[in-house]
Design a protein around this motif. Structure first.
Motif, PDB file in Angstrom:
ATOM      1  N   ASN A   2       0.804   1.170  -4.627  1.00 43.21           N
ATOM      2  CA  ASN A   2       0.231   1.517  -5.917  1.00 43.21           C
ATOM      3  C   ASN A   2      -0.072   0.277  -6.745  1.00 43.21           C
ATOM      4  OD1 ASN A   2       0.303   4.343  -5.608  1.00 43.21           O
ATOM      5  ND2 ASN A   2       2.480   4.368  -6.082  1.00 43.21           N
ATOM      6  N   ALA A   3      -1.298   0.182  -7.183  1.00 41.55           N
ATOM      7  CA  ALA A   3      -1.705  -0.938  -8.033  1.00 41.55           C
ATOM      8  C   ALA A   3      -2.208  -0.391  -9.369  1.00 41.55           C
ATOM      9  CB  ALA A   3      -2.805  -1.744  -7.330  1.00 41.55           C
ATOM     10  N   PRO A   4      -2.111  -1.147 -10.461  1.00 36.46           N
ATOM     11  CA  PRO A   4      -1.579  -2.515 -10.565  1.00 36.46           C
ATOM     12  C   PRO A   4      -0.068  -2.612 -10.287  1.00 36.46           C
ATOM     13  CG  PRO A   4      -2.796  -1.846 -12.554  1.00 36.46           C
ATOM     14  CD  PRO A   4      -2.621  -0.635 -11.738  1.00 36.46           C
ATOM     15  N   PHE A   5       0.298  -3.542  -9.434  1.00 38.29           N
ATOM     16  CA  PHE A   5       1.691  -3.673  -8.997  1.00 38.29           C
ATOM     17  C   PHE A   5       2.655  -3.819 -10.166  1.00 38.29           C
ATOM     18  CE2 PHE A   5      -0.416  -5.980  -5.217  1.00 38.29           C
ATOM     19  CZ  PHE A   5      -0.761  -4.772  -4.642  1.00 38.29           C
ATOM     20  N   TYR A   6       2.287  -4.656 -11.134  1.00 32.13           N
ATOM     21  CA  TYR A   6       3.168  -4.927 -12.279  1.00 32.13           C
ATOM     22  C   TYR A   6       3.435  -3.648 -13.069  1.00 32.13           C
ATOM     23  CZ  TYR A   6       4.486  -6.741 -16.911  1.00 32.13           C
ATOM     24  OH  TYR A   6       5.122  -6.984 -18.105  1.00 32.13           O
ATOM     25  N   LEU A  71     -11.345  -0.079  -4.669  1.00 35.10           N
ATOM     26  CA  LEU A  71      -9.888   0.126  -4.640  1.00 35.10           C
ATOM     27  C   LEU A  71      -9.512   1.379  -5.434  1.00 35.10           C
ATOM     28  CD1 LEU A  71      -8.567  -3.541  -4.974  1.00 35.10           C
ATOM     29  CD2 LEU A  71      -8.535  -2.089  -2.948  1.00 35.10           C
ATOM     30  N   ALA A  72     -10.235   1.643  -6.517  1.00 34.52           N
ATOM     31  CA  ALA A  72      -9.967   2.863  -7.286  1.00 34.52           C
ATOM     32  C   ALA A  72     -10.410   4.085  -6.488  1.00 34.52           C
ATOM     33  CB  ALA A  72     -10.699   2.803  -8.630  1.00 34.52           C
ATOM     34  N   TRP A  73     -11.559   3.971  -5.808  1.00 33.14           N
ATOM     35  CA  TRP A  73     -12.103   5.073  -5.015  1.00 33.14           C
ATOM     36  C   TRP A  73     -11.157   5.428  -3.857  1.00 33.14           C
ATOM     37  CZ3 TRP A  73     -14.817   5.005  -0.050  1.00 33.14           C
ATOM     38  CH2 TRP A  73     -15.516   6.199   0.226  1.00 33.14           C
ATOM     39  N   LEU A  74     -10.528   4.396  -3.276  1.00 37.58           N
ATOM     40  CA  LEU A  74      -9.585   4.621  -2.178  1.00 37.58           C
ATOM     41  C   LEU A  74      -8.228   5.112  -2.677  1.00 37.58           C
ATOM     42  CD1 LEU A  74     -10.355   1.411  -0.059  1.00 37.58           C
ATOM     43  CD2 LEU A  74     -10.854   3.785   0.605  1.00 37.58           C
ATOM     44  N   GLY A  75      -8.066   5.177  -3.997  1.00 37.15           N
ATOM     45  CA  GLY A  75      -6.804   5.653  -4.549  1.00 37.15           C
ATOM     46  C   GLY A  75      -5.712   4.604  -4.583  1.00 37.15           C
ATOM     47  N   ILE A  76      -6.073   3.340  -4.366  1.00 36.30           N
ATOM     48  CA  ILE A  76      -5.060   2.273  -4.365  1.00 36.30           C
ATOM     49  C   ILE A  76      -4.825   1.767  -5.781  1.00 36.30           C
ATOM     50  CG2 ILE A  76      -4.593  -0.093  -3.576  1.00 36.30           C
ATOM     51  CD1 ILE A  76      -6.239   0.641  -1.022  1.00 36.30           C
ATOM     52  N   LEU A  77      -5.906   1.615  -6.551  1.00 35.77           N
ATOM     53  CA  LEU A  77      -5.803   1.055  -7.902  1.00 35.77           C
ATOM     54  C   LEU A  77      -6.017   2.155  -8.943  1.00 35.77           C
ATOM     55  CD1 LEU A  77      -5.707  -1.501  -9.782  1.00 35.77           C
ATOM     56  CD2 LEU A  77      -8.187  -1.599  -9.538  1.00 35.77           C
ATOM     57  N   ASP A  78      -5.064   2.294  -9.848  1.00 35.16           N
ATOM     58  CA  ASP A  78      -5.207   3.244 -10.955  1.00 35.16           C
ATOM     59  C   ASP A  78      -5.909   2.525 -12.110  1.00 35.16           C
ATOM     60  OD1 ASP A  78      -5.042   4.981 -13.045  1.00 35.16           O
ATOM     61  OD2 ASP A  78      -2.954   5.529 -12.693  1.00 35.16           O
ATOM     62  N   LEU A  79      -7.216   2.798 -12.227  1.00 32.92           N
ATOM     63  CA  LEU A  79      -8.040   2.078 -13.194  1.00 32.92           C
ATOM     64  C   LEU A  79      -7.609   2.338 -14.636  1.00 32.92           C
ATOM     65  CD1 LEU A  79     -10.333   0.111 -13.133  1.00 32.92           C
ATOM     66  CD2 LEU A  79     -11.950   1.993 -13.058  1.00 32.92           C
ATOM     67  N   SER A  80      -6.981   3.502 -14.895  1.00 32.76           N
ATOM     68  CA  SER A  80      -6.563   3.815 -16.271  1.00 32.76           C
ATOM     69  C   SER A  80      -5.421   2.896 -16.716  1.00 32.76           C
ATOM     70  CB  SER A  80      -6.137   5.278 -16.368  1.00 32.76           C
ATOM     71  OG  SER A  80      -4.926   5.475 -15.662  1.00 32.76           O
ATOM     72  N   LEU A  81      -4.765   2.216 -15.750  1.00 35.99           N
ATOM     73  CA  LEU A  81      -3.659   1.317 -16.102  1.00 35.99           C
ATOM     74  C   LEU A  81      -4.118  -0.140 -16.235  1.00 35.99           C
ATOM     75  CD1 LEU A  81      -0.771   2.748 -13.869  1.00 35.99           C
ATOM     76  CD2 LEU A  81      -1.179   3.106 -16.307  1.00 35.99           C
TER      77      LEU A  81
ATOM     78  N   VAL B  42      -5.467  -6.227  -9.846  1.00 40.06           N
ATOM     79  CA  VAL B  42      -4.648  -5.483  -8.890  1.00 40.06           C
ATOM     80  C   VAL B  42      -3.162  -5.800  -9.061  1.00 40.06           C
ATOM     81  CG1 VAL B  42      -4.133  -5.205  -6.428  1.00 40.06           C
ATOM     82  CG2 VAL B  42      -6.508  -5.255  -7.205  1.00 40.06           C
ATOM     83  N   VAL B  43      -2.838  -7.069  -9.267  1.00 33.46           N
ATOM     84  CA  VAL B  43      -1.422  -7.447  -9.351  1.00 33.46           C
ATOM     85  C   VAL B  43      -0.860  -7.160 -10.738  1.00 33.46           C
ATOM     86  CG1 VAL B  43       0.225  -9.352  -9.116  1.00 33.46           C
ATOM     87  CG2 VAL B  43      -1.717  -9.189  -7.558  1.00 33.46           C
ATOM     88  N   MET B  44      -1.637  -7.505 -11.794  1.00 32.60           N
ATOM     89  CA  MET B  44      -1.105  -7.414 -13.160  1.00 32.60           C
ATOM     90  C   MET B  44      -1.643  -6.236 -13.974  1.00 32.60           C
ATOM     91  SD  MET B  44       1.124  -9.699 -13.645  1.00 32.60           S
ATOM     92  CE  MET B  44       1.337  -9.258 -15.371  1.00 32.60           C
ATOM     93  N   GLY B  45      -2.830  -5.736 -13.608  1.00 34.90           N
ATOM     94  CA  GLY B  45      -3.449  -4.700 -14.439  1.00 34.90           C
ATOM     95  C   GLY B  45      -4.076  -5.277 -15.690  1.00 34.90           C
ATOM     96  N   ARG B  46      -4.449  -6.540 -15.630  1.00 42.82           N
ATOM     97  CA  ARG B  46      -5.125  -7.193 -16.745  1.00 42.82           C
ATOM     98  C   ARG B  46      -6.060  -8.266 -16.189  1.00 42.82           C
ATOM     99  NH1 ARG B  46      -1.403 -10.373 -20.543  1.00 42.82           N
ATOM    100  NH2 ARG B  46      -3.425 -11.169 -21.168  1.00 42.82           N
ATOM    101  N   GLY B  47      -6.933  -8.793 -17.046  1.00 41.71           N
ATOM    102  CA  GLY B  47      -7.875  -9.792 -16.577  1.00 41.71           C
ATOM    103  C   GLY B  47      -7.461 -11.205 -16.936  1.00 41.71           C
TER     104      GLY B  47
END
Lengths: 201, 188
Positions: A2-6, A71-81, B42-47
């Motif tokens: 699940n991304a964003p990892f942080y 990445l969002a389309w593949l469900g890996i990255l949650d763009l809302s985060l 991807v790692v941080m969720g920020r730019g």
């Protein structure tokens, strides 16, 4: 995964500072590779014989935009985060104009001036001092400009929302415009190329 | 000044031979930059960012000189309260330290480290430095008004299709082209 990892708690705040440094190294490295530690290289964009600023910026935007989209389309990255700065139209338009003036007068933008300073350019260092002075002045004047700073508030707003088009279609349109722009950039560079002294082609 | 590599010297001739390595292909450098930006998402969720770190530094420096004044100002107070217990223990500040290191590493590898002033042949060093300071100040004000600079707005917001960022980006180019003619002497 699940991304964003942080945002999903893969690592903590202290570790995020290490990540910040590593990402910054990559950022600074590629800016310098592109020649963006040189004010003459950067400002050539505005005299039309070297459009590297346009090419590098839009290639970077398209690369990251496509990565985010897939990445969002593949469900890996949650763009809302992924944090998105809210749109405040009027201060962004005026701020953008001031930035444009500053770019061609000063020769850099804040990120590239740091790279210039790191590679020994005195003008880059002085530019950074100017940025500091500008921010200090803005902060001191903040009570006066606060009303304008908060004007034109449109909240979290994306181009697909503005255009009422699907996200994927806007991504595709940006790619088309960028590719056309790259082709056009080559033509503009040849058109405005400095002619060798004494010779006419 | 004697440690400056050959490439350092300002050569007035237009076709001067550079000892430094040529710059990277702009499309390859752009892909590299884009992948770094994607990694941040991807790692941080920020730019990425640059001016925000300078703001943290300015707020912190002001708080060292005039603590009550800095904390009493809404704009500076926000930067003083961010960070992990210290205004400089901040994500963007560490990112910018990385930018300095990354720029230095690339410049060193390419033989482009040089103590010099970037300018055209028709302006004095003092004139160029004065304009560098003035341009920086304009950028500092503009970046704060726009809530970000070329990094935080144009690149980051551009890739996220942020509406305000695209409006901002168009205005940056419009503003620069509008005054390019006035400062041509500085560069050409």
């Amino acid at each position: 995964m699940n991304a964003p990892f942080y945002k999903f708690g893969a690592f903590g705040d202290e570790a995020s500072l290490v990540v910040a440094f590593v990402i910054g190294v990559g950022f600074g490295f590629f800016l310098e590779r592109a020649g963006f530690g040189s004010a003459r290289k950067l400002t050539a964009q505005f005299y039309l014989d070297d459009l590297a600023v346009f090419k590098v910026m839009f290639t970077a935007i398209v690369t990251a935009m496509l990565g985010v989209f897939y990445l969002a389309w593949l469900g890996i990255l949650d763009l809302s985060l992924v944090s998105l700065v809210p749109t405040n139209l009027w201060p962004q338009i005026v701020g953008g104009l001031l930035l444009g003036f500053g770019f061609v007068v000063g020769g850099y933008c804040p990120g590239t001036s740091l790279v210039a300073a790191a590679t020994g350019r005195w003008d880059g260092l002085v530019f950074v001092l100017g940025v500091m002075a500008g921010i200090l002045g803005f902060g001191e004047a903040f009570p006066l400009v606060k009303g304008f700073y908060e004007s034109g508030d449109l909240g979290r707003l994306t181009l697909p929302q503005v255009l009422h088009l699907p996200y994927g279609l806007v991504v595709f349109l940006v790619v088309v415009v960028a590719v056309a722009g790259f082709a056009g950039a080559g033509w503009v560079e040849r058109r405005f190329a400095p002619r060798p002294a004494g010779g006419r082609s | 000044m004697s440690a400056v590599p050959q490439a350092a010297a300002e050569r007035p001739e237009p076709r001067a031979v550079r000892a430094a390595a040529p710059y990277a292909n702009p499309y390859l450098a752009g892909i590299g930059l884009g992948l770094v930006l994607l990694a941040a998402f991807v790692v941080m969720g920020r730019g990425l960012g640059a001016s925000g770190a300078v703001s943290s530094f300015v707020a912190w420096a002001l708080s060292r000189v005039a603590p009550a004044h800095a904390n009493g100002n809404e704009f500076f107070a926000e930067y003083l309260q961010s960070g992990l217990g210290h205004p400089l223990k901040d994500w963007l500040v560490f990112e910018v330290l990385g930018v300095l290191a990354g720029g230095f590493i690339s410049g060193a590898l390419a033989g482009r480290l040089a103590r010099m002033v970037e300018k055209g042949p028709r302006i004095s060093v003092a004139g160029r430095l004065a304009l560098a300071f003035a341009g920086g100040a304009l950028m500092g004000i503009g970046a704060k008004l726009a809530r970000g600079c070329t990094s935080g707005q144009a690149l980051t917001g551009g890739a996220l299709l942020n509406a305000g960022s695209w409006a901002f980006m168009m205005m940056v180019f419009a503003g620069a082209y509008a005054v390019a003619g006035l400062v041509r002497r500085q560069w050409r």
